[in-house]
Design a protein around this motif. Structure first.
Motif, PDB file in Angstrom:
ATOM      1  N   ALA A 204       0.854  -1.193   0.068  1.00  0.00           N
ATOM      2  CA  ALA A 204       0.009  -0.029  -0.009  1.00  0.00           C
ATOM      3  C   ALA A 204       0.848   1.115   0.084  1.00  0.00           C
ATOM      4  O   ALA A 204       0.621   2.320  -0.660  1.00  0.00           O
ATOM      5  CB  ALA A 204      -0.919  -0.111   1.159  1.00  0.00           C
ATOM      6  N   VAL A 205       1.931   1.266   0.782  1.00  0.00           N
ATOM      7  CA  VAL A 205       2.861   2.473   1.004  1.00  0.00           C
ATOM      8  C   VAL A 205       3.464   2.568  -0.524  1.00  0.00           C
ATOM      9  O   VAL A 205       3.619   3.735  -0.928  1.00  0.00           O
ATOM     10  CB  VAL A 205       3.818   2.087   1.990  1.00  0.00           C
ATOM     11  CG1 VAL A 205       4.899   3.172   1.848  1.00  0.00           C
ATOM     12  CG2 VAL A 205       3.127   2.108   3.186  1.00  0.00           C
ATOM     13  N   ALA A 206       3.852   1.453  -1.052  1.00  0.00           N
ATOM     14  CA  ALA A 206       4.619   1.733  -2.699  1.00  0.00           C
ATOM     15  C   ALA A 206       3.859   2.226  -3.341  1.00  0.00           C
ATOM     16  O   ALA A 206       4.066   3.199  -4.128  1.00  0.00           O
ATOM     17  CB  ALA A 206       5.217   0.211  -2.741  1.00  0.00           C
ATOM     18  N   VAL A 207       2.323   1.701  -3.616  1.00  0.00           N
ATOM     19  CA  VAL A 207       1.337   2.305  -4.396  1.00  0.00           C
ATOM     20  C   VAL A 207       1.085   3.803  -4.007  1.00  0.00           C
ATOM     21  O   VAL A 207       1.143   4.584  -5.123  1.00  0.00           O
ATOM     22  CB  VAL A 207       0.138   1.589  -4.475  1.00  0.00           C
ATOM     23  CG1 VAL A 207      -0.893   2.083  -4.979  1.00  0.00           C
ATOM     24  CG2 VAL A 207       0.242   0.018  -4.749  1.00  0.00           C
ATOM     25  N   SER A 208       1.171   4.124  -2.765  1.00  0.00           N
ATOM     26  CA  SER A 208       0.635   5.615  -2.525  1.00  0.00           C
ATOM     27  C   SER A 208       1.941   6.605  -2.797  1.00  0.00           C
ATOM     28  O   SER A 208       1.705   7.516  -3.077  1.00  0.00           O
ATOM     29  CB  SER A 208       0.255   5.314  -1.161  1.00  0.00           C
ATOM     30  OG  SER A 208       0.373   6.960  -0.483  1.00  0.00           O
ATOM     31  N   SER A 209       2.978   5.924  -2.643  1.00  0.00           N
ATOM     32  CA  SER A 209       4.418   6.716  -2.942  1.00  0.00           C
ATOM     33  C   SER A 209       4.498   7.049  -4.469  1.00  0.00           C
ATOM     34  O   SER A 209       4.577   8.110  -4.678  1.00  0.00           O
ATOM     35  CB  SER A 209       5.322   6.053  -2.493  1.00  0.00           C
ATOM     36  OG  SER A 209       6.782   6.725  -2.952  1.00  0.00           O
ATOM     37  N   ALA A 210       4.019   6.231  -5.087  1.00  0.00           N
ATOM     38  CA  ALA A 210       4.003   6.594  -6.616  1.00  0.00           C
ATOM     39  C   ALA A 210       2.915   7.422  -6.917  1.00  0.00           C
ATOM     40  O   ALA A 210       3.199   8.288  -7.672  1.00  0.00           O
ATOM     41  CB  ALA A 210       4.084   5.079  -7.433  1.00  0.00           C
ATOM     42  N   ALA A 211       1.944   7.214  -6.535  1.00  0.00           N
ATOM     43  CA  ALA A 211       0.740   7.868  -6.993  1.00  0.00           C
ATOM     44  C   ALA A 211       0.561   9.427  -6.181  1.00  0.00           C
ATOM     45  O   ALA A 211       0.310  10.308  -6.847  1.00  0.00           O
ATOM     46  CB  ALA A 211      -0.554   7.129  -6.454  1.00  0.00           C
TER      47      ALA A 211
ATOM     48  N   ALA B  94      -1.332  13.065   1.588  1.00  0.00           N
ATOM     49  CA  ALA B  94      -1.988  11.863   1.268  1.00  0.00           C
ATOM     50  C   ALA B  94      -1.380  10.484   1.611  1.00  0.00           C
ATOM     51  O   ALA B  94      -1.590   9.619   2.272  1.00  0.00           O
ATOM     52  CB  ALA B  94      -2.706  11.858  -0.259  1.00  0.00           C
ATOM     53  N   HIS B  95      -0.077  10.837   1.326  1.00  0.00           N
ATOM     54  CA  HIS B  95       0.722   9.459   1.413  1.00  0.00           C
ATOM     55  C   HIS B  95       1.146   9.279   2.855  1.00  0.00           C
ATOM     56  O   HIS B  95       1.248   8.311   3.493  1.00  0.00           O
ATOM     57  CB  HIS B  95       2.303   9.757   0.752  1.00  0.00           C
ATOM     58  CG  HIS B  95       3.315   8.792   0.852  1.00  0.00           C
ATOM     59  ND1 HIS B  95       2.933   7.317   0.432  1.00  0.00           N
ATOM     60  CD2 HIS B  95       4.426   8.543   1.304  1.00  0.00           C
ATOM     61  CE1 HIS B  95       4.082   6.446   0.613  1.00  0.00           C
ATOM     62  NE2 HIS B  95       4.870   7.283   1.281  1.00  0.00           N
ATOM     63  N   ALA B  96       1.430  10.281   3.659  1.00  0.00           N
ATOM     64  CA  ALA B  96       1.556  10.541   5.233  1.00  0.00           C
ATOM     65  C   ALA B  96       0.313   9.727   5.712  1.00  0.00           C
ATOM     66  O   ALA B  96       0.428   8.905   6.670  1.00  0.00           O
ATOM     67  CB  ALA B  96       1.744  11.824   5.775  1.00  0.00           C
ATOM     68  N   GLN B  97      -0.866   9.942   5.286  1.00  0.00           N
ATOM     69  CA  GLN B  97      -2.082   9.369   5.776  1.00  0.00           C
ATOM     70  C   GLN B  97      -2.153   7.663   5.623  1.00  0.00           C
ATOM     71  O   GLN B  97      -2.494   6.855   6.500  1.00  0.00           O
ATOM     72  CB  GLN B  97      -3.294   9.813   5.175  1.00  0.00           C
ATOM     73  CG  GLN B  97      -3.597  11.271   5.509  1.00  0.00           C
ATOM     74  CD  GLN B  97      -4.893  11.852   4.969  1.00  0.00           C
ATOM     75  OE1 GLN B  97      -4.974  12.024   3.735  1.00  0.00           O
ATOM     76  NE2 GLN B  97      -5.929  11.818   5.802  1.00  0.00           N
TER      77      GLN B  97
END
Length: 383
Positions: free
Chosen positions: A162-169, A176-179
């Motif tokens: 999830a973190v990897a997907v969020s980091s890219a997006a 948003a990534h911090a959340q």
């Protein structure tokens, strides 16, 4: 004609579900029953559309049960809605994907973790078809999979995805990534009790401390969660500084866990006067939201097991009644019953005297609360 109406009905259903996913309040401001009633004249014109109405009604029932906290009652309607949607639509349809996710979450909230994980894996497949495997929407499913995982190791793998997907997006230095980092770290801490894994929460706290537009309430939440972890690790000074940071950032309900931690910290140090303003703050916040929670202590002291009783294998319990005064201290402590009371009374009484509560508030003023009860248990292996 029927095809056009069916398409319209499906779009209306999707607008409800997509609205929930996107966090909009369009359908939260108006009773969802009203939406169903308004659709009836259109939906009644076709057998296929009648099926659409049942999908929507099932989702509405699921939402209502979830909001009321009746998670057991939420499972069946969303499952039925999903089954009907699968009849109406092919795999890769947004309605099927979203209902698959909500079905998995309903199972998880109902405590059916194994079934929830399987359902969320199906949701993951559907989301990949609809939104893309690397879409930001996928992070939501991966976080839910992390929550439902049976072990902390599997959970960490899903959270990392999830973190990897969020980091890219979203970008690594975004709110948003911090959340996502915060949600993943909190899942490890709260759901899986992974008290040695601080990386995700440290990263969330750092990002939110550095980003200019980070909401103060979210920054406070990150400080609280990292503080809980540090307290669990025995890093008391760091837990204290993080709790004080959270209190300085947010004086609302989000600060209650920080005040509670400070009560625990100061009480454990024997600094009872320092704990008082934080016990009062918790009481005031609970009063403000008209909490109906059980009246439980903010700080408990584990009793010392009497050596003779331990060697003899004796177990028992002692029941107490007392008054919680306007500062959260215990007064007028009385033993009201128990099992093997003479053996355990002294140790239990010593423990109870160290408890600390949040005082009740009436009309904004802390008051004494008589008749509060608790039980101190003595069980081998539970000290």
């Amino acid at each position: 004609m029927h095809r056009m109406i069916r398409k319209l009905g499906g779009a209306l259903i999707q607008s409800v579900v997509v609205g929930i996913r996107a966090g909009t309040k369009r359908f939260r401001r108006e009773p969802l029953q009203l939406v169903v009633c308004l659709l009836v004249p259109i939906l009644a014109t076709s057998d296929a559309i009648a099926e659409d109405a049942q999908v929507l009604e099932g989702y509405v029932a699921y939402e209502q049960a979830t909001r009321s906290g009746d998670y057991a009652a939420a499972v069946a309607p969303v499952q039925e809605a999903l089954e009907r949607a699968r009849i109406l639509y092919d795999d890769g349809h947004e309605t099927v994907a979203l209902l698959s996710f909500h079905y998995g979450r309903a199972l998880y909230r109902d405590g059916q973790r194994v079934a929830a994980y399987a359902a969320l894996e199906t949701a993951r497949e559907q989301y990949a078809l609809v939104f893309g495997a690397q879409s930001v929407d996928m992070a939501t499913v991966l976080l839910a999979l992390g929550d439902a995982a049976e072990t902390a190791g599997i959970a960490r793998a899903r959270y990392d995805e999830a973190v990897a997907v969020s980091s890219a997006a979203n970008g690594e230095r975004s709110v948003a990534h911090a959340q996502v980092l915060l949600k993943a770290g909190s899942g490890l801490l709260e759901v899986h009790r992974a008290g040695t894994d601080a990386g995700l929460l440290v990263a969330a706290h750092e990002v939110l401390s550095e980003v200019d537009n980070a909401p103060s309430g979210l920054r406070a939440e990150a400080a609280v969660e990292l503080g809980k972890l540090r307290l669990m690790q025995g890093r008391i000074d760091r837990a204290e500084s993080l709790s004080l940071e959270a209190v300085s950032l947010d004086q609302g309900e989000r600060s209650a866990p920080a005040h509670t931690m400070l009560v625990k910290i100061y009480e454990s140090r024997g600094e009872r006067d320092a704990a008082t303003p934080h016990a009062l703050a918790v009481g005031r916040l609970r009063n403000a939201r008209d909490s109906a929670d059980d009246y439980l202590p903010l700080h408990r002291v584990a009793p010392s097991y009497p050596r003779n009783a331990l060697f003899a294998g004796k177990t028992g319990y002692v029941d107490f009644m007392f008054t919680v005064d306007a500062e959260g201290y215990l007064r007028d402590i009385e033993v009201t019953g128990g099992e093997e009371v003479p053996t355990f009374k002294a140790a239990a009484t010593t423990a109870v005297r160290g408890f600390r509560y949040a005082p009740r508030f009436v009309d904004g003023v802390p008051v004494a609360t008589p008749g509060v009860e608790t039980r101190i248990r003595f069980e081998i292996g539970r000290r």
